[in-house]
Design a protein around this motif. Sequence first.
Motif, PDB file in Angstrom:
ATOM      1  N   VAL A  46       0.782  -0.871  -0.026  1.00 29.68           N
ATOM      2  CA  VAL A  46      -0.112   0.025  -0.105  1.00 29.68           C
ATOM      3  C   VAL A  46       0.778   1.350   0.117  1.00 29.68           C
ATOM      4  N   THR A  47       0.546   2.276  -0.994  1.00 27.37           N
ATOM      5  CA  THR A  47       1.372   3.492  -1.064  1.00 27.37           C
ATOM      6  C   THR A  47       0.574   4.445  -0.404  1.00 27.37           C
ATOM      7  N   LEU A  48       1.310   5.325   0.470  1.00 27.80           N
ATOM      8  CA  LEU A  48       0.549   6.176   1.040  1.00 27.80           C
ATOM      9  C   LEU A  48       0.712   7.645   0.474  1.00 27.80           C
ATOM     10  N   ILE A  49      -0.441   8.071  -0.268  1.00 31.29           N
ATOM     11  CA  ILE A  49      -0.266   9.496  -0.907  1.00 31.29           C
ATOM     12  C   ILE A  49      -0.906  10.505   0.075  1.00 31.29           C
ATOM     13  N   VAL A  50      -0.129  11.463   0.496  1.00 26.33           N
ATOM     14  CA  VAL A  50      -0.486  12.335   1.468  1.00 26.33           C
ATOM     15  C   VAL A  50      -1.108  13.680   0.465  1.00 26.33           C
ATOM     16  N   VAL A  51      -2.430  14.033   0.801  1.00 24.27           N
ATOM     17  CA  VAL A  51      -3.043  14.875   0.158  1.00 24.27           C
ATOM     18  C   VAL A  51      -2.946  16.389   0.680  1.00 24.27           C
ATOM     19  N   THR A  52      -2.011  17.018  -0.134  1.00 22.66           N
ATOM     20  CA  THR A  52      -1.342  18.279   0.677  1.00 22.66           C
ATOM     21  C   THR A  52      -2.430  19.840   0.264  1.00 22.66           C
ATOM     22  N   LYS A  53      -3.425  19.348  -0.540  1.00 22.00           N
ATOM     23  CA  LYS A  53      -4.355  20.533  -1.113  1.00 22.00           C
ATOM     24  C   LYS A  53      -4.732  21.353   0.107  1.00 22.00           C
ATOM     25  N   TYR A  54      -4.521  22.683   0.070  1.00 24.19           N
ATOM     26  CA  TYR A  54      -4.786  23.840   1.224  1.00 24.19           C
ATOM     27  C   TYR A  54      -3.493  23.782   2.209  1.00 24.19           C
ATOM     28  N   PHE A  55      -2.751  23.169   1.981  1.00 27.30           N
ATOM     29  CA  PHE A  55      -1.421  23.232   2.671  1.00 27.30           C
ATOM     30  C   PHE A  55      -0.337  23.779   2.128  1.00 27.30           C
TER      31      PHE A  55
END
Length: 234
Positions: A34-43
């Motif tokens: 499982v690959t973790l994608i960190v969603v950085t929208k708004y940051f």
Amino acid sequence: MTDQRSEQIAANLGKVRARVASACAHAGRAPDTVTLIVVTKYFSADDVRRLAALGITDVGENRHQEAAAKVAECAGLGLRWHFIGGLQSNKAAAVARYSDVVESVDRPKIVTALQRGALDRTEPLEVLVQVSLDRPDHDGRSGVRPEELLELAALVDQQSMLRLRGLMAVAPLGEPPAPAFARLAQFHDGLVGAFPQATALSAGMSADLEEAIAVGATHVRIGSAVLGPRQEFV
Ligand SMILES: *Cc1c(COP(=O)(O)O)cnc(C)c1O
């Protein structure tokens, strides 16, 4: 970058990684499937740098202008950028130039626009098709209707600078995630049957990553559980 914010993000990442590991154990899967994608929208770009320093390799954005600026600001960190938001056909060519993966392909017009932009690339653009998990009588979140999925995937597969890699979906509103993700797994089986290279299954967010991993998600897209609540104003 190491500061108080980094420590907070590191602690949150630890919890998310533990959830992923536990969900993998329950499903009899190795955690590195499982690959973790960190969603950085708004940051901020600073948060992206903090994530890179903490070993994150994959980040997700959903709005073209914000994504383009952040990709430019964070060049050189070796990150893979996943575009996961709704695409307008007049922005898609630009998105194809700076993204590594576009996960939200939901109609033919977007495919041809991405191909046009991808002609400026040296490497083909990776593409996931987004399928809708809404019941037919429900008002849609975005995604191609399941009965049109294979046709859209075939169109992606025909483009010289696009590489069909898999399927993406968001759990529908007004229904628990598990049965919706069970339908998703069936759609994915059908897709892989027709296109064996389309092995990626991107599903699961902060609230439902366990249910997604249970049905075989290879990528989870996690925002708030890592970075905290977003300051969204619409
Ligand atoms: C924002 C977003 C996410 C992350 O959502 P969280 O609930 O904050 O984890 C995942 N996928 C898509 C498509 C998104 O737009």
